[in-house]
Design an enzyme around this catalytic site. Structure first.
Site, PDB file in Angstrom:
ATOM      1  CB  SER A   1      -0.752   0.005   1.531  1.00 47.82           C
ATOM      2  OG  SER A   1      -1.307   1.311   1.665  1.00 47.82           O
TER       3      SER A   1
ATOM      4  CE1 TYR B   1      -3.759  -2.038   5.113  1.00 48.88           C
ATOM      5  CE2 TYR B   1      -3.025   0.397   4.595  1.00 48.88           C
ATOM      6  CZ  TYR B   1      -3.889  -1.305   4.296  1.00 48.88           C
ATOM      7  OH  TYR B   1      -3.277  -1.204   3.048  1.00 48.88           O
TER       8      TYR B   1
ATOM      9  CE  LYS C   1      -1.508  -4.187   3.369  1.00 47.38           C
ATOM     10  NZ  LYS C   1      -1.498  -5.818   2.395  1.00 47.38           N
TER      11      LYS C   1
END
EC number: 1.1.1.10
Length: 251
Positions: A143, A156, A160
């Site tokens: 991402s 998150y 990533k």
């Protein structure tokens, strides 16, 4: 439209395959001649995906499972489908909590799906590459959040960023055996979920203001990047993190 690639007689494992980006990767690979092994939790969606490919040379092989399962379970689910020539670690979850609201459960679940699962599955597939002397390719779906911080996405973003380092480490270890490992790092992608999550005009504007190209990514744009990295066209590319983000990570 996805670019034209030839994966005739290649067997490709795709996780998170039942919807969104993963589903479209599976369909594009199958149309390009691959035997696709589709791994996901949603059995009904997987069976629907299989029906969409009945007219092709190969139908998609479904595996119902959770990438956060332990190593023994993953072994039993995946190894019977060897040999495999490529892997797309697409399964992932996003958590959206501000500091002060993050729970241990959220951290554990996010890292189990976004980091631990991809490592264990890549390890299984890499052993298959080495044992069979396959010049394989692994693509991790990461991402833009691995490269630039996003508000309320600490867990998150961290997961990533960890996945990108997994990509680099695996590329470093496996390159001498002609195994390539790369990441694709998209911005918001216009799947059904992406449209729903970013339908608020103010939220959307805040993100687009950070992007030189003032729109979000279409699914095909991510699929094309994945197919390129899986293909022999990327034979000299490993350890890369490929942004598909309209320039977001450049700012």
């Amino acid at each position: 439209m996805p670019a034209n690639y030839d994966f005739t007689d290649k067997r490709i494992l795709v996780t998170g395959a039942s919807q969104g980006i993963g589903k479209e990767i599976c369909l594009s690979l199958a149309k390009a001649g691959a035997q696709v092994i589709a791994f996901a939790r949603n059995e009904a969606n997987l069976l629907s995906l299989v029906k969409e490919t009945t007219s092709l040379r190969y139908t998609i092989i479904p595996i119902v499972g959770d990438v956060s399962a332990n190593e023994e379970v993953l072994f039993k689910l995946i190894v019977p489908h060897f040999p495999i020539h490529g892997l797309v670690n697409n399964a992932g979850i996003a958590t959206n909590h501000a500091i002060g609201q993050i729970t241990q459960q959220s951290i554990d679940r996010t890292f189990a799906v976004n980091v631990r699962g991809p490592i264990l599955i890549a390890q299984l597939v890499a052993r298959n590459f080495v044992d069979r002397q396959i010049k394989g390719s692994i693509v991790n779906i990461s991402s833009q959040a691995a490269i630039r911080p996003l508000d309320n996405h600490t867990v998150y973003c961290a997961s990533k960023a960890a996945l990108d380092m997994v990509t680099r480490c695996l590329a470093n270890e496996l390159g001498s055996q002609n195994i390539r490992v790369n990441s694709v790092n998209p911005t918001v992608v216009m799947t059904d979920m992406g449209r729903d999550n970013w339908s608020d005009p103010d939220k959307k504007k805040k993100m687009l203001d950070r992007m030189p190209i003032k729109r979000f990514a279409e699914v095909d744009e991510v699929v094309n990047a994945v197919l390129f990295l899986l293909s022999d066209n990327a034979s000299m590319t490993t350890g890369s993190t490929l942004p598909v983000d309209g320039g977001f990570s450049n700012n």
